[in-house]
Design an enzyme around this catalytic site. Structure first.
Site, PDB file in Angstrom:
ATOM      1  N   GLU A 145      12.505 117.647  20.027  1.00 52.07           N
ATOM      2  CA  GLU A 145      11.009 117.442  20.524  1.00 52.07           C
ATOM      3  C   GLU A 145      10.585 116.436  19.709  1.00 52.07           C
ATOM      4  O   GLU A 145      10.499 116.998  18.336  1.00 52.07           O
ATOM      5  CB  GLU A 145      10.650 118.948  20.630  1.00 52.07           C
ATOM      6  CG  GLU A 145       8.970 118.681  21.073  1.00 52.07           C
ATOM      7  CD  GLU A 145       8.385 120.158  21.478  1.00 52.07           C
ATOM      8  OE1 GLU A 145       8.986 121.003  21.167  1.00 52.07           O
ATOM      9  OE2 GLU A 145       7.140 120.031  21.896  1.00 52.07           O
TER      10      GLU A 145
ATOM     11  N   ARG B 163      22.196 128.715  14.524  1.00 48.05           N
ATOM     12  CA  ARG B 163      21.303 127.873  13.803  1.00 48.05           C
ATOM     13  C   ARG B 163      21.860 127.847  12.633  1.00 48.05           C
ATOM     14  O   ARG B 163      22.306 128.694  11.771  1.00 48.05           O
ATOM     15  CB  ARG B 163      19.996 128.286  13.896  1.00 48.05           C
ATOM     16  CG  ARG B 163      19.154 128.449  15.248  1.00 48.05           C
ATOM     17  CD  ARG B 163      17.860 129.027  14.716  1.00 48.05           C
ATOM     18  NE  ARG B 163      16.917 128.051  14.342  1.00 48.05           N
ATOM     19  CZ  ARG B 163      16.451 127.047  15.187  1.00 48.05           C
ATOM     20  NH1 ARG B 163      16.447 127.253  16.510  1.00 48.05           N
ATOM     21  NH2 ARG B 163      15.419 126.381  14.653  1.00 48.05           N
TER      22      ARG B 163
ATOM     23  N   LYS C  44      10.154 124.005  12.124  1.00 47.40           N
ATOM     24  CA  LYS C  44       9.122 122.686  12.346  1.00 47.40           C
ATOM     25  C   LYS C  44       7.792 123.123  12.082  1.00 47.40           C
ATOM     26  O   LYS C  44       7.143 122.488  11.563  1.00 47.40           O
ATOM     27  CB  LYS C  44       9.324 122.053  13.542  1.00 47.40           C
ATOM     28  CG  LYS C  44      10.426 120.773  13.631  1.00 47.40           C
ATOM     29  CD  LYS C  44      10.497 119.827  14.534  1.00 47.40           C
ATOM     30  CE  LYS C  44      11.112 120.411  15.748  1.00 47.40           C
ATOM     31  NZ  LYS C  44      11.135 119.530  16.823  1.00 47.40           N
TER      32      LYS C  44
HETATM   33  P1  ATP Z   1      10.919 123.926  17.887  1.00 49.73           P
HETATM   34  O1  ATP Z   1      10.660 125.256  17.501  1.00 49.73           O
HETATM   35  O2  ATP Z   1       9.864 122.893  17.690  1.00 49.73           O
HETATM   36  O3  ATP Z   1      11.515 123.955  19.284  1.00 49.73           O
HETATM   37  P2  ATP Z   1      13.691 123.113  17.213  1.00 49.73           P
HETATM   38  O4  ATP Z   1      14.085 123.493  15.826  1.00 49.73           O
HETATM   39  O5  ATP Z   1      14.284 124.022  18.115  1.00 49.73           O
HETATM   40  O6  ATP Z   1      11.949 123.563  17.017  1.00 49.73           O
HETATM   41  P3  ATP Z   1      14.108 120.765  18.465  1.00 49.73           P
HETATM   42  O7  ATP Z   1      13.603 119.395  18.179  1.00 49.73           O
HETATM   43  O8  ATP Z   1      13.789 121.491  19.893  1.00 49.73           O
HETATM   44  O9  ATP Z   1      13.492 121.727  17.445  1.00 49.73           O
HETATM   45  O10 ATP Z   1      15.625 120.708  18.116  1.00 49.73           O
HETATM   46  C1  ATP Z   1      16.370 119.860  18.805  1.00 49.73           C
HETATM   47  C2  ATP Z   1      17.825 120.334  18.671  1.00 49.73           C
HETATM   48  O11 ATP Z   1      18.120 120.946  17.510  1.00 49.73           O
HETATM   49  C3  ATP Z   1      17.862 121.695  19.623  1.00 49.73           C
HETATM   50  O12 ATP Z   1      19.210 121.709  20.447  1.00 49.73           O
HETATM   51  C4  ATP Z   1      18.036 122.779  18.670  1.00 49.73           C
HETATM   52  O13 ATP Z   1      18.749 123.732  18.978  1.00 49.73           O
HETATM   53  C5  ATP Z   1      18.645 122.033  17.456  1.00 49.73           C
HETATM   54  N1  ATP Z   1      18.514 122.756  16.247  1.00 49.73           N
HETATM   55  C6  ATP Z   1      17.064 122.941  15.820  1.00 49.73           C
HETATM   56  N2  ATP Z   1      17.165 123.508  14.631  1.00 49.73           N
HETATM   57  C7  ATP Z   1      18.600 123.844  14.222  1.00 49.73           C
HETATM   58  C8  ATP Z   1      19.152 124.660  13.155  1.00 49.73           C
HETATM   59  N3  ATP Z   1      18.442 125.108  12.264  1.00 49.73           N
HETATM   60  N4  ATP Z   1      20.552 124.462  13.286  1.00 49.73           N
HETATM   61  C9  ATP Z   1      21.299 124.034  14.291  1.00 49.73           C
HETATM   62  N5  ATP Z   1      20.609 123.309  15.356  1.00 49.73           N
HETATM   63  C10 ATP Z   1      19.237 123.195  15.381  1.00 49.73           C
END
Ligand code: ATP
Ligand code: MG
Length: 575
Positions: free
Chosen positions: A49, A275, A285
């Protein structure tokens, strides 16, 4: 300069053909291929996002998705999940594209957006309405929350649940055309208010929100929800394996429900993994945004931030981050990775890659009294002790040099002290042996200058009389020395889990107040005058340092400490 470093990086990556590390997802894909599923195709996507910069957690997901596509000769799409226009900006879009590329991955064609599918998503919503599987609900957010039920109690059906198809169609069409106020109506899936999975209790599919969208402008006032948008975007792109983090496990039944109830040929398989959590770090974020907004750090690319932009600025290489992602692996188990694993990976990578230089961070002037005043020499020093192909550079040498304050004490404090003391000798790295004959003290008691003499017969050889000089210190010739500001970074948080703060305290209470130390008056060896932003060197005995893109107000170069030479957290002290 970054591009030059990257070229070198790519060459290094190509030369070390890697064997992919297997994980449960790759085993699953192997089984799918063996069974002839998806006609042998492997298509993944990375769906960020654009509401912040990418961080080390995203790197795990990027390496996983793009790595699988590469190893299975498929492809991976970059798709912006842009259904929340209030928090999204073109700056974030641009930073994400740049950071994915920097990490070494490339998507096919242009970057994609969930908003590319807004019209198709809308048509599929009409299809759900026509089947009696979606309805326009006028309950307020609060009413929906209170009627959703709990884990042990069923929810209560909305009074709008039994609207006719015709009425739902009419209302939904008018929602799109802007007849209704923001928040006054939503479209909900009609699934089961008694489902043990709360995500299936008539989830919201669409909401009304009048916001300018960075891609679609004012075309829409109706925005689809993530849980509805994501499966359809995946299916439209022919994604075979939709990899996401564990918190989406309970959303999988909804992912499948959406695809099972619309006319679409493709049904990607959602697979969840854990994660990345990193000790002493935050990868939320929302919280990173707060650190930036409230100026706890100097922007998203502050070298203390766990963002890819911050790590790049600090001097981490894409290879080191990719190796780290390989090493942590991909599982379904929640865990928290030690910071030392990341730092050791960076150290190992830079040890091989970085040329050596000398830099004096806490300068103390040395006059070599027996060195002729009108004499200057150009000494030669290898750039890397194990890699002769990296060549050498010249080091000017003259009567006045800088050494580090920590390398001199008037009296030897203990037997193991190998540096300079009054009356003692030490070798200047790549140069001569010097003896300290006297030192001068300023009024405040601070040592201002050492008076030394050198042994002219010790360049590249031991003293002829057989005396042993054990200590070697670094130095910089004074006249041609390059001024620099050096920034030393420590962990941004003071505890392994920064989320663990006392009752009523905020995560910002865990911020380490000493995460940045600025040394404003440092001297670097002359050859570094020709360095460029983004270049990383080992400053001998001090650590790895990367030149910052910015300079100080006085146009002095700034260098960021990437990482120390040793893990000072696990072996406190050390010389
Ligand atoms: P938000 O809370 O804004 O949704 P988010 O960390 O999920 O934050 P996204 O931009 O939706 O952010 O993440 C993009 C991709 O990265 C998603 O598929 C998410 O699962 C993956 N991702 C985000 N944070 C992690 C993490 N700490 N470890 C592994 N994958 C991650
Ligand atoms: Mg997300």
């Amino acid at each position: 300069m970054e591009h030059v470093v990257n070229q070198a990086n790519e060459a290094a990556a190509a030369s070390s053909e890697r064997q992919p590390v297997k994980n449960f997802i790759r085993h699953l894909i192997d089984a799918d291929l063996a069974a002839g599923k998806n006609a042998g195709a492997v298509v993944t996507r990375f769906p960020p996002e654009p509401n912040g910069y990418l961080h080390i957690g995203h790197a795990k997901s990027i390496c996983l998705n793009f790595g699988i596509a590469r190893d299975y000769r498929g492809h991976c799409n970059l798709r912006f999940d842009d259904t929340n226009p209030e928090k999204e900006t073109p700056e974030f879009v641009a930073s994400i594209e740049r950071d994915v590329n920097w990490l070494g991955f490339h998507w096919q064609g242009r970057a994609l957006y969930a908003s590319d599918y807004f019209e198709q998503l809308y048509q599929f919503a009409l299809e759900l309405i026509d089947q009696g599987l979606a309805y326009v609900c006028e309950q307020s957010g609060e009413e929906m929350r209170t009627t959703r039920g709990t884990l042990t109690e069923a929810g209560v059906n909305s009074p709008y649940r039994e609207r006719s198809v015709a009425e739902n169609r009419d209302l939904f069409t008018r929602m799109r055309s802007g007849e209704f106020a923001d928040g006054s109506r939503v479209l909900r899936a009609k699934i089961d208010m008694a489902s043990p999975n709360i995500n299936l209790r008539d989830p919201v599919l669409y909401r009304i929100r009048r916001t300018l969208h960075h891609q679609t402008g004012s075309e829409w006032c109706l925005y689809p929800m993530y849980d509805y948008t994501h499966p359809i975007s995946d299916a439209l792109e022919g994604i075979t394996h939709s990899l996401c983090t564990l918190e989406f496990e309970d959303h999988r039944p909804l992912y499948d429900w959406v695809l099972n109830h619309i006319t679409i040929a493709c049904h990607p398989q959602q697979i969840e993994f854990s994660r990345l959590n990193l000790q002493y770090t935050i990868v939320s974020k929302r919280k990173l945004t707060q650190l930036v907004r409230e100026k706890y750090v100097h922007g998203w690319d502050d070298p203390r931030m766990p963002t890819l932009a911050g790590m790049r600025r600090r001097g981490y290489t894409p290879e080191a981050i990719r190796t780290f992602c390989d090493r942590i692996g991909v599982t379904k188990a929640d865990n928290s990775v030690e910071m030392s694993l990341l730092e050791n990976t960076v150290r190992e990578d830079l040890n091989l890659r970085a040329s050596r230089r000398m830099a004096v961070l806490k300068p103390l002037r040395v006059v070599i009294s027996n060195y002729p005043e009108d004499q200057r020499e150009q000494l030669t020093a290898a750039n890397h002790p194990q890699r002769p192909e990296l060549g050498s550079r010249t080091l000017p040498f003259s009567r006045e040099i800088w050494i580090d304050r920590d390398d001199f004490v008037p009296e030897r404090p203990n037997k193991s002290f190998k540096r300079l003391v009054k009356g003692g000798e030490v070798r200047l790295r790549h140069a001569y042996i010097i003896r300290c004959d006297a030192y001068e003290v300023e009024s405040e008691g601070e040592i201002s200058r050492l008076i030394c003499s050198y042994d002219a017969d010790t360049l590249g050889k031991n003293p002829a009389d057989g005396r042993k000089v054990k200590g070697v210190i670094h130095w910089v010739e004074a006249e041609e020395a390059v001024s620099a500001e050096v920034r030393l970074y420590d962990r941004l948080f003071d505890r392994p889990n920064p989320e663990q703060v006392a009752e009523g305290e905020h995560f910002t209470a865990a911020i380490n107040p000493a995460s940045l130390t600025t040394l404003a008056h440092c001297y670097l060896e002359a050859s570094l005058a020709a360095s460029s932003a983004g270049e990383t060197y080992q400053f001998e005995r001090e650590g790895y340092f990367c030149r910052d893109p910015e300079t100080t107000a006085d146009a002095v170069a700034v260098w960021n400490r990437t990482v120390t030479l040793r893990d000072s957290w696990s072996e406190q002290g050390g010389d």
